[in-house]
Design an enzyme around this catalytic site. Structure first.
Site, PDB file in Angstrom:
ATOM      1  N   CYS A   2      45.018  71.693  56.111  1.00 42.21           N
ATOM      2  CA  CYS A   2      45.623  72.040  57.395  1.00 42.21           C
ATOM      3  C   CYS A   2      47.018  72.543  57.076  1.00 42.21           C
ATOM      4  O   CYS A   2      47.539  72.302  55.991  1.00 42.21           O
ATOM      5  CB  CYS A   2      45.736  70.809  58.270  1.00 42.21           C
ATOM      6  SG  CYS A   2      44.176  69.962  58.501  1.00 42.21           S
ATOM      7  N   ARG A  27      45.466  78.256  55.358  1.00 41.76           N
ATOM      8  CA  ARG A  27      45.254  76.890  54.891  1.00 41.76           C
ATOM      9  C   ARG A  27      44.196  76.160  55.714  1.00 41.76           C
ATOM     10  O   ARG A  27      43.672  75.119  55.287  1.00 41.76           O
ATOM     11  CB  ARG A  27      46.561  76.113  54.957  1.00 41.76           C
ATOM     12  CG  ARG A  27      47.658  76.660  54.097  1.00 41.76           C
ATOM     13  CD  ARG A  27      48.909  75.861  54.294  1.00 41.76           C
ATOM     14  NE  ARG A  27      48.700  74.484  53.910  1.00 41.76           N
ATOM     15  CZ  ARG A  27      48.948  73.989  52.701  1.00 41.76           C
ATOM     16  NH1 ARG A  27      49.438  74.779  51.771  1.00 41.76           N
ATOM     17  NH2 ARG A  27      48.730  72.732  52.424  1.00 41.76           N
ATOM     18  N   TRP A  74      41.805  72.210  59.868  1.00 38.58           N
ATOM     19  CA  TRP A  74      40.518  72.426  59.185  1.00 38.58           C
ATOM     20  C   TRP A  74      39.830  71.068  59.272  1.00 38.58           C
ATOM     21  O   TRP A  74      40.238  70.121  58.610  1.00 38.58           O
ATOM     22  CB  TRP A  74      40.760  72.834  57.740  1.00 38.58           C
ATOM     23  CG  TRP A  74      39.523  73.172  56.970  1.00 38.58           C
ATOM     24  CD1 TRP A  74      38.881  74.370  56.918  1.00 38.58           C
ATOM     25  CD2 TRP A  74      38.799  72.284  56.105  1.00 38.58           C
ATOM     26  NE1 TRP A  74      37.795  74.281  56.076  1.00 38.58           N
ATOM     27  CE2 TRP A  74      37.724  73.011  55.562  1.00 38.58           C
ATOM     28  CE3 TRP A  74      38.949  70.956  55.739  1.00 38.58           C
ATOM     29  CZ2 TRP A  74      36.816  72.459  54.682  1.00 38.58           C
ATOM     30  CZ3 TRP A  74      38.028  70.396  54.863  1.00 38.58           C
ATOM     31  CH2 TRP A  74      36.979  71.155  54.341  1.00 38.58           C
ATOM     32  N   ASN A 100      48.219  66.404  57.715  1.00 39.61           N
ATOM     33  CA  ASN A 100      47.320  67.064  56.770  1.00 39.61           C
ATOM     34  C   ASN A 100      46.880  66.006  55.776  1.00 39.61           C
ATOM     35  O   ASN A 100      47.726  65.327  55.192  1.00 39.61           O
ATOM     36  CB  ASN A 100      48.063  68.198  56.053  1.00 39.61           C
ATOM     37  CG  ASN A 100      47.226  68.826  54.962  1.00 39.61           C
ATOM     38  OD1 ASN A 100      46.000  68.809  55.023  1.00 39.61           O
ATOM     39  ND2 ASN A 100      47.881  69.383  53.947  1.00 39.61           N
ATOM     40  N   GLY A 101      45.568  65.838  55.596  1.00 38.19           N
ATOM     41  CA  GLY A 101      45.077  64.838  54.651  1.00 38.19           C
ATOM     42  C   GLY A 101      43.988  63.995  55.287  1.00 38.19           C
ATOM     43  O   GLY A 101      43.411  64.376  56.300  1.00 38.19           O
ATOM     44  N   GLU A 461      31.303  84.136  39.296  1.00 37.78           N
ATOM     45  CA  GLU A 461      32.418  84.451  40.189  1.00 37.78           C
ATOM     46  C   GLU A 461      32.002  85.475  41.260  1.00 37.78           C
ATOM     47  O   GLU A 461      32.356  85.345  42.430  1.00 37.78           O
ATOM     48  CB  GLU A 461      33.602  84.984  39.353  1.00 37.78           C
ATOM     49  CG  GLU A 461      34.800  85.488  40.134  1.00 37.78           C
ATOM     50  CD  GLU A 461      35.437  84.448  41.071  1.00 37.78           C
ATOM     51  OE1 GLU A 461      35.096  83.263  40.981  1.00 37.78           O
ATOM     52  OE2 GLU A 461      36.250  84.853  41.917  1.00 37.78           O
ATOM     53  N   LYS A 465      32.066  85.000  45.345  1.00 44.10           N
ATOM     54  CA  LYS A 465      32.708  85.934  46.287  1.00 44.10           C
ATOM     55  C   LYS A 465      31.716  86.358  47.369  1.00 44.10           C
ATOM     56  O   LYS A 465      32.067  86.431  48.544  1.00 44.10           O
ATOM     57  CB  LYS A 465      33.226  87.204  45.573  1.00 44.10           C
ATOM     58  CG  LYS A 465      34.413  87.038  44.656  1.00 44.10           C
ATOM     59  CD  LYS A 465      35.711  86.744  45.353  1.00 44.10           C
ATOM     60  CE  LYS A 465      35.979  85.291  45.485  1.00 44.10           C
ATOM     61  NZ  LYS A 465      36.601  84.548  44.432  1.00 44.10           N
ATOM     62  N   GLU A 468      31.127  83.389  49.853  1.00 43.26           N
ATOM     63  CA  GLU A 468      32.201  82.992  50.777  1.00 43.26           C
ATOM     64  C   GLU A 468      32.641  84.131  51.686  1.00 43.26           C
ATOM     65  O   GLU A 468      33.018  83.884  52.831  1.00 43.26           O
ATOM     66  CB  GLU A 468      33.385  82.360  50.041  1.00 43.26           C
ATOM     67  CG  GLU A 468      34.212  83.274  49.202  1.00 43.26           C
ATOM     68  CD  GLU A 468      35.366  82.547  48.496  1.00 43.26           C
ATOM     69  OE1 GLU A 468      35.915  81.596  49.039  1.00 43.26           O
ATOM     70  OE2 GLU A 468      35.717  82.993  47.380  1.00 43.26           O
ATOM     71  N   HIS A 484      13.208  81.737  32.090  1.00 43.64           N
ATOM     72  CA  HIS A 484      12.994  80.285  32.231  1.00 43.64           C
ATOM     73  C   HIS A 484      12.867  79.864  33.690  1.00 43.64           C
ATOM     74  O   HIS A 484      12.976  78.682  33.992  1.00 43.64           O
ATOM     75  CB  HIS A 484      14.133  79.525  31.549  1.00 43.64           C
ATOM     76  CG  HIS A 484      14.211  79.758  30.085  1.00 43.64           C
ATOM     77  ND1 HIS A 484      13.232  79.341  29.203  1.00 43.64           N
ATOM     78  CD2 HIS A 484      15.126  80.417  29.328  1.00 43.64           C
ATOM     79  CE1 HIS A 484      13.551  79.706  27.977  1.00 43.64           C
ATOM     80  NE2 HIS A 484      14.695  80.372  28.030  1.00 43.64           N
ATOM     81  N   LYS A 580      42.069  77.785  52.180  1.00 43.13           N
ATOM     82  CA  LYS A 580      42.585  78.296  50.910  1.00 43.13           C
ATOM     83  C   LYS A 580      42.835  77.186  49.905  1.00 43.13           C
ATOM     84  O   LYS A 580      42.498  77.295  48.736  1.00 43.13           O
ATOM     85  CB  LYS A 580      43.888  79.056  51.190  1.00 43.13           C
ATOM     86  CG  LYS A 580      44.554  79.645  49.964  1.00 43.13           C
ATOM     87  CD  LYS A 580      43.805  80.845  49.474  1.00 43.13           C
ATOM     88  CE  LYS A 580      44.427  81.497  48.269  1.00 43.13           C
ATOM     89  NZ  LYS A 580      43.441  82.356  47.583  1.00 43.13           N
TER      90      LYS A 580
HETATM   91  O1  M6R Z   1      43.972  76.766  44.199  1.00 40.39           O
HETATM   92  P1  M6R Z   1      42.824  76.576  43.274  1.00 40.39           P
HETATM   93  O2  M6R Z   1      42.695  77.644  42.255  1.00 40.39           O
HETATM   94  O3  M6R Z   1      42.843  75.208  42.619  1.00 40.39           O
HETATM   95  O4  M6R Z   1      41.555  76.601  44.191  1.00 40.39           O
HETATM   96  C1  M6R Z   1      40.294  76.311  43.684  1.00 40.39           C
HETATM   97  C2  M6R Z   1      39.185  76.707  44.629  1.00 40.39           C
HETATM   98  O5  M6R Z   1      39.274  75.984  45.826  1.00 40.39           O
HETATM   99  C3  M6R Z   1      39.217  78.205  44.937  1.00 40.39           C
HETATM  100  O6  M6R Z   1      39.120  78.974  43.788  1.00 40.39           O
HETATM  101  C4  M6R Z   1      38.067  78.585  45.885  1.00 40.39           C
HETATM  102  O7  M6R Z   1      36.853  78.412  45.232  1.00 40.39           O
HETATM  103  C5  M6R Z   1      38.263  80.030  46.355  1.00 40.39           C
HETATM  104  N1  M6R Z   1      38.061  80.121  47.769  1.00 40.39           N
HETATM  105  C6  M6R Z   1      37.361  80.982  45.675  1.00 40.39           C
HETATM  106  O8  M6R Z   1      37.526  82.281  46.127  1.00 40.39           O
END
Ligand code: M6R
Length: 585
Positions: A2, A27, A74, A100-101, A461, A465, A468, A484, A580
């Site tokens: 948050c 965030r 969030w 936040n938390g 990766e 992408k 998400e 396999h 984020k």
């Molecule tokens: O800030 P960080 O690199 O530790 O974050 C790790 C993951 O939460 C972050 O990479 C997340 O998977 C992204 N949304 C990927 O695009």
């Protein structure tokens, strides 16, 4: 997860708070709320939706008062409803709080508070904070903050406004930073919350409480002992957090990657030496990260093995409690994180630290918790990354990993970094070919990405992408694993992206492409060399240094995911259900 913000100063608080929340929306973004203090009372407006939408409906920025707090949520405890949006008030409406938390003992506290006659308006864990503050408020604000913090278990950053116009903050395992402006103070989860107004910041540590009272600032610990922290000048500039000519931050950040690979090369040499010396003298090396940063750990492991014959183990941070069990003072944990605030990563670090191990880190936010608890920390230097999907921070991490490898393994990498920057520029300029492929793939329900060796982490990766940003089922697969099991999934209407530059892996991956095509699937090749087996070819530049290919391979995948998000009317900057910075477990 948050974002929280407080302001006390000489200007109208509400427009400043709305602006700050907009900047920190990445965030967390399912609900928004603001409380202001004016003429002896606390006013609250809050609702579900994104900042601009809720502001439009409730005219939050018109609220009166020069003191206020704000929040974007969030959801963790309690659904996405207006009532669960922050700020939360106590029974007498003399306090409003944003949090936040996660408060782990909230059930127990809630029962106790209900037993004492308090009435709850939301399903959140956070509301207990407002009621606890209210109980102790009669002894003064400072006492209320101390006694409340002592009762909470879990992790929290709190900002509260009291009926006497005081703003308070407290931090435990969640970031909180004070902005010191000429005409007031901010208390924020992120420097981006106040960068427009001041670049002077005080970073609170775990167990700190702050009070902004009559324009003066007091910081103390949970026992009430005074604490002094220095004022830091924040290196980021306002221009770094504007979208500029781009429709989305994600697109801006994809386009910035030519500079990213250059800036990652600009390291403080003393810190680089310290980092590499600790790494070189380690008996055991573990590398950890989450999400995209975990994919960087895989590349780092590969680089160390290939160029230095150095063995390292990678651990996805959320699994570290099961994997980091036999470290000691001769071990090193390298933690990779864009934000430096990811809870799982910080947990791994604590685990390693408790076993006596040294901590190295690679971060983008150099003022983060991770940076501050590391024995040596290197910065990816790519400026603020606002889009929730990691793009430039990933290529920044890779560029830095190349630097470290080159320094550790005595100039093992062949070409100059400038060549890579030019190659990246070419890939970024070549978005047209990716857009054409995106048009073909916009209705795909399953996309598989295959690669070997260094290209396998890029398959992972790319799949992340696509999931998400474009909400499509995507899977990264080590190309050799096809036979396999995954081959059973290949049929008409399946899309398979082969990450296949012309290096030692090329021929084997081409053979896989034939096996896939024979089953009727559509094959897309990302390569510097075309081949008849590809239905579509996304060309990347040829590189003399093969180890650099991951950087130019991932960019078309970022663009593809961005384009598919647009085709689905999804907001690429704010993917649903995500935040984020994942500061909860
Ligand atoms: O800030 P960080 O690199 O530790 O974050 C790790 C993951 O939460 C972050 O990479 C997340 O998977 C992204 N949304 C990927 O695009």
């Amino acid at each position: 997860m948050c974002s929280i913000i407080g302001y006390k100063g000489k200007n109208a608080a509400a427009p400043i708070l709305v602006d700050s929340l907009k900047r920190m929306e990445y965030r967390g973004y399912d609900s928004v709320g603001v409380a202001t203090f004016d003429s002896g009372s606390i006013l609250v407006r809050k609702g579900t939706g994104k900042v601009l939408e809720v502001n439009r409906n409730l005219n939050i920025d018109q609220m009166a008062g020069k003191i206020g707090i704000g929040h974007t949520r969030w959801a963790t405890h309690g659904g996405v409803t207006d009532k669960n949006a922050h700020p939360h008030s106590a029974c007498k409406n003399d306090i409003a709080v944003v949090h936040n938390g996660i408060i782990e003992n909230y059930q127990e506290l809630k029962e106790e508070l209900i037993g004492a006659g308090h009435t709850f308006a939301s399903e959140t864990d956070s509301e207990v904070i407002a009621h606890l503050l209210e109980i102790h408020y009669s002894s003064g604000v400072k006492e209320a903050m101390i006694e409340t913090c002592k009762r909470l278990r879990g992790n929290f950053a709190i900002v509260a406004v009291f009926q006497d116009g005081t703003i308070c903050g407290a931090r435990y395992e969640e970031p909180l930073v004070i902005g010191v402006a000429n005409d007031g103070y901010f208390v924020s989860s992120d420097v981006l919350g106040f960068l427009e107004y001041t670049d002077k910041a005080i970073f609170l540590e775990n167990g700190d409480i702050c009070i902004v009272d009559n324009s003066k600032l007091e910081i103390f610990d949970f026992e009430g002992r005074p604490i002094a922290h220095p004022i830091t000048q924040v290196a980021w500039e306002l221009g770094d957090i504007d979208k500029g000519k781009y429709a989305h931050y994600t697109l801006k950040e994809i386009n910035e990657q030519r500079l990213t690979v250059v800036h990652a090369g600009r390291q403080d040499q003393a810190m680089m030496n310290k980092f590499c010396d600790i790494l070189a003298s380690a008996k055991d090396i573990y590398i950890t990260g989450s999400g995209t940063s975990y994919h960087s750990t895989l590349i780092f492991k590969h680089m160390l093995a290939r160029f230095g014959k150095i063995r390292a183990e990678t651990v996805v941070s959320s699994e570290s409690q099961y994997a980091l069990t036999s470290m000691d003072r001769n071990s090193v944990l390298v933690a990779i994180s864009q934000s430096g605030e990811t809870a799982d990563v910080l947990d791994s670090v604590r685990l390693a630290r408790n076993q006596g191990s040294k901590i190295l880190s690679i971060v983008n936010v150099t003022t983060s918790s991770l940076a501050r608890i590391s024995d040596a920390c290197l910065s990816t230097n790519c400026g603020p990354e606002i889009g929730v999907a990691a793009t430039k921070s990933f290529t920044g991490q890779l560029a830095l990993i190349y630097n470290i490898t080159d320094r550790l393994c005595e100039k093992c990498l062949e070409t100059e970094r400038a060549d890579l920057a030019v190659a990246v520029e070419n890939v970024v300029a070549n978005q047209g070919s990716v857009i054409k492929v995106a048009e073909q793939m916009k209705d795909a329900s399953d996309i598989y990405l295959l690669g070997r060796s260094l290209h396998y982490p890029i398959a992972l990766e790319g799949a992340l992408k696509l999931k998400e940003l474009a909400y499509v089922h995507a899977e990264g697969i080590a190309a050799g694993e096809l036979k396999h099991g995954p081959l059973a999934l290949m049929e008409k209407n399946t899309f398979v992206i082969m990450i296949n530059p012309h290096d030692a892996t090329f021929n084997d991956t081409i053979s896989n492409a034939h096996e896939i095509k024979a089953r009727g699937a559509t094959v897309v090749g990302i390569s510097d060399r075309n081949d008849d087996v590809y239905d579509y070819w996304i060309e990347i530049p040829h590189l003399k240094e093969e180890a650099y290919y991951p950087v130019v391979e991932v960019i078309p995948l970022q663009i593809l995911a961005y384009q598919l998000a647009l085709a689905k009317n999804a907001d690429p900057d704010y993917p649903r259900n995500l935040a984020k910075s994942v500061t909860v477990r």
